[in-house]
Design a protein around this motif. Structure first.
Motif, PDB file in Angstrom:
ATOM      1  N   VAL A 199       0.863  -1.193   0.000  1.00 37.24           N
ATOM      2  CA  VAL A 199       0.000   0.000   0.000  1.00 37.24           C
ATOM      3  C   VAL A 199       0.892   1.233   0.000  1.00 37.24           C
ATOM      4  CG1 VAL A 199      -1.845   1.232   1.188  1.00 37.24           C
ATOM      5  CG2 VAL A 199      -1.722  -1.274   1.308  1.00 37.24           C
ATOM      6  N   PRO A 200       0.945   1.973  -1.113  1.00 37.22           N
ATOM      7  CA  PRO A 200       1.835   3.136  -1.182  1.00 37.22           C
ATOM      8  C   PRO A 200       1.521   4.216  -0.148  1.00 37.22           C
ATOM      9  CG  PRO A 200       1.035   2.501  -3.362  1.00 37.22           C
ATOM     10  CD  PRO A 200       0.242   1.716  -2.378  1.00 37.22           C
ATOM     11  N   ALA A 201       0.326   4.202   0.418  1.00 35.38           N
ATOM     12  CA  ALA A 201      -0.055   5.236   1.382  1.00 35.38           C
ATOM     13  C   ALA A 201       0.704   5.111   2.700  1.00 35.38           C
ATOM     14  CB  ALA A 201      -1.556   5.165   1.653  1.00 35.38           C
ATOM     15  N   PHE A 202       1.311   3.949   2.947  1.00 30.64           N
ATOM     16  CA  PHE A 202       2.041   3.732   4.189  1.00 30.64           C
ATOM     17  C   PHE A 202       3.531   3.556   3.892  1.00 30.64           C
ATOM     18  CE2 PHE A 202      -2.223   2.004   5.124  1.00 30.64           C
ATOM     19  CZ  PHE A 202      -2.571   2.859   6.155  1.00 30.64           C
ATOM     20  N   PRO A 203       4.331   4.634   3.992  1.00 35.32           N
ATOM     21  CA  PRO A 203       5.775   4.518   3.738  1.00 35.32           C
ATOM     22  C   PRO A 203       6.440   3.615   4.769  1.00 35.32           C
ATOM     23  CG  PRO A 203       5.040   6.819   3.725  1.00 35.32           C
ATOM     24  CD  PRO A 203       3.916   6.004   4.290  1.00 35.32           C
ATOM     25  N   GLY A 220      -1.493  14.987   6.068  1.00 26.96           N
ATOM     26  CA  GLY A 220      -1.579  13.673   5.437  1.00 26.96           C
ATOM     27  C   GLY A 220      -0.253  12.946   5.425  1.00 26.96           C
ATOM     28  N   ALA A 221       0.810  13.636   4.985  1.00 24.25           N
ATOM     29  CA  ALA A 221       2.133  13.018   4.952  1.00 24.25           C
ATOM     30  C   ALA A 221       2.630  12.718   6.354  1.00 24.25           C
ATOM     31  CB  ALA A 221       3.114  13.943   4.229  1.00 24.25           C
ATOM     32  N   ALA A 244       0.725   9.629   7.576  1.00 19.34           N
ATOM     33  CA  ALA A 244       1.085   8.429   6.822  1.00 19.34           C
ATOM     34  C   ALA A 244       2.420   7.852   7.288  1.00 19.34           C
ATOM     35  CB  ALA A 244       1.140   8.751   5.336  1.00 19.34           C
ATOM     36  N   HIS A 245       3.389   8.718   7.542  1.00 24.01           N
ATOM     37  CA  HIS A 245       4.696   8.237   7.970  1.00 24.01           C
ATOM     38  C   HIS A 245       4.697   7.746   9.412  1.00 24.01           C
ATOM     39  CE1 HIS A 245       6.113  10.233   4.302  1.00 24.01           C
ATOM     40  NE2 HIS A 245       7.243   9.568   4.447  1.00 24.01           N
TER      41      HIS A 245
END
Length: 317
Positions: free
Chosen positions: A159-163, A175-176, A179-180
């Protein structure tokens, strides 16, 4: 309230003094000589002696401690032996990362423990209670680094949304930032949720079994009303106490979680500092962490005071 605050602040000062003495003393026991590390392995004795003099390492231990403590009170924690950067500046760069992780992990733990602890307390010994108890036992036996790696494999790589690594400050966007922090916060928060769930379940089950709660039920009040108006406040006392006690555990657990997710916080800084024998930075990390824990426990004491007016709080600073 003013007298109460003064007592707690006085206790906090004593705690900080004791921690500073212990930290300074233990730093002297670290193997190796920082002067040799800075001057280089091939430096002459005269060069090493010059470095020791420049760092003040040739002075008596008591003089070095008093000099360091006097400067620390003003916010000057010295300079790094590795890159000559002010320690305060280094900590201010790293502290927001660790605090963000700790706050997010605490939020995750509360979101997990509140519903689970409440549901388990409603029917002690029931099927749901046994399932939740088994789940908490499994969670407490799960190492944080393993859980973090599993979350990376299950989510970050798909899932690209979760680095998987890195940190983005709140100034780069909510948001960023979220997410990180999502995966590290879940990794760190699951372990914290275990004790919170157990404490809430035990406290709430005891309160629901008291005479005044049974009387409220006999009057025909709805279960949710009984829970909200008569049970939650009294059951919240041990729960809030656990929140304060877990602050130190979250800071300690951040060392592993930050390493797994590559977060530039105090945990990874402590790891590299020990390797480099950068004593001023190591001392600064310990003192800063102590201040955070003492502040958290002071907040818990105030909450305890509000929940139980007229009673003396027993939470340690």
């Amino acid at each position: 309230m003013a007298i109460f605050l003064l007592k707690r602040l006085a206790g906090a000062v004593v705690v900080l003094f004791v921690v500073s003495v212990i930290t300074f003393g233990l730093s002297l026991l670290i193997p190796g000589d920082p002067a040799i590390h800075i001057a280089g392995e091939h430096a002459t004795r005269e060069e090493i002696a010059a470095v020791r003099t420049g760092l003040g390492l040739d002075q008596p231990v008591a003089v070095r401690y008093l000099s360091w403590a006097a400067a620390a009170v003003t916010g000057d924690l010295g300079t790094s032996l590795y890159n000559s950067q002010p320690v305060t500046e280094i900590l201010l760069e790293r502290l927001p990362v660790t605090l963000s992780l700790a706050v997010a992990a605490m939020a995750v733990a509360v979101l997990i423990s509140l519903p689970l602890g409440t549901l388990a307390a409603l029917r002690p010994g029931g099927r749901l209670d046994r399932v939740i108890s088994s789940g908490t036992a499994l969670a407490v036996a799960t190492p944080s680094f393993w859980l973090g790696l599993m979350l990376i494999l299950a989510l970050a790589l798909t899932v690209p949304a979760f680095p998987a690594t890195g940190f983005r400050p709140l100034t780069d966007g909510a948001g960023a930032f979220a997410a990180h922090l999502a995966l590290p916060a879940v990794t760190l928060g699951v372990a914290a949720a275990v004790e919170q769930t157990r404490q809430l379940r035990a406290a709430l089950a005891d309160v629901l079994d008291t005479d005044y709660v049974r009387t409220a039920r006999a009057k025909g009040l709805l279960p949710l009303t009984v829970l909200r108006k008569h049970a939650v406040r009294n059951a919240a006392v041990p729960f809030v106490t656990v929140l304060g006690l877990e602050t130190g555990q979250l800071l300690g657990g951040a060392v592993v979680v930050e390493a797994v997710f590559g977060l530039p916080g105090l945990g990874t800084l402590a790891e590299s500092t020990v390797t480099r024998q950068d004593l001023p930075v190591l001392q600064g990390i310990v003192i800063t962490s102590t201040v955070v824990v003492v502040a958290a426990n002071l907040a818990v004491d105030l909450a305890y005071r509000w929940l139980t007016p007229g009673q003396e709080t027993g939470v340690a600073a």
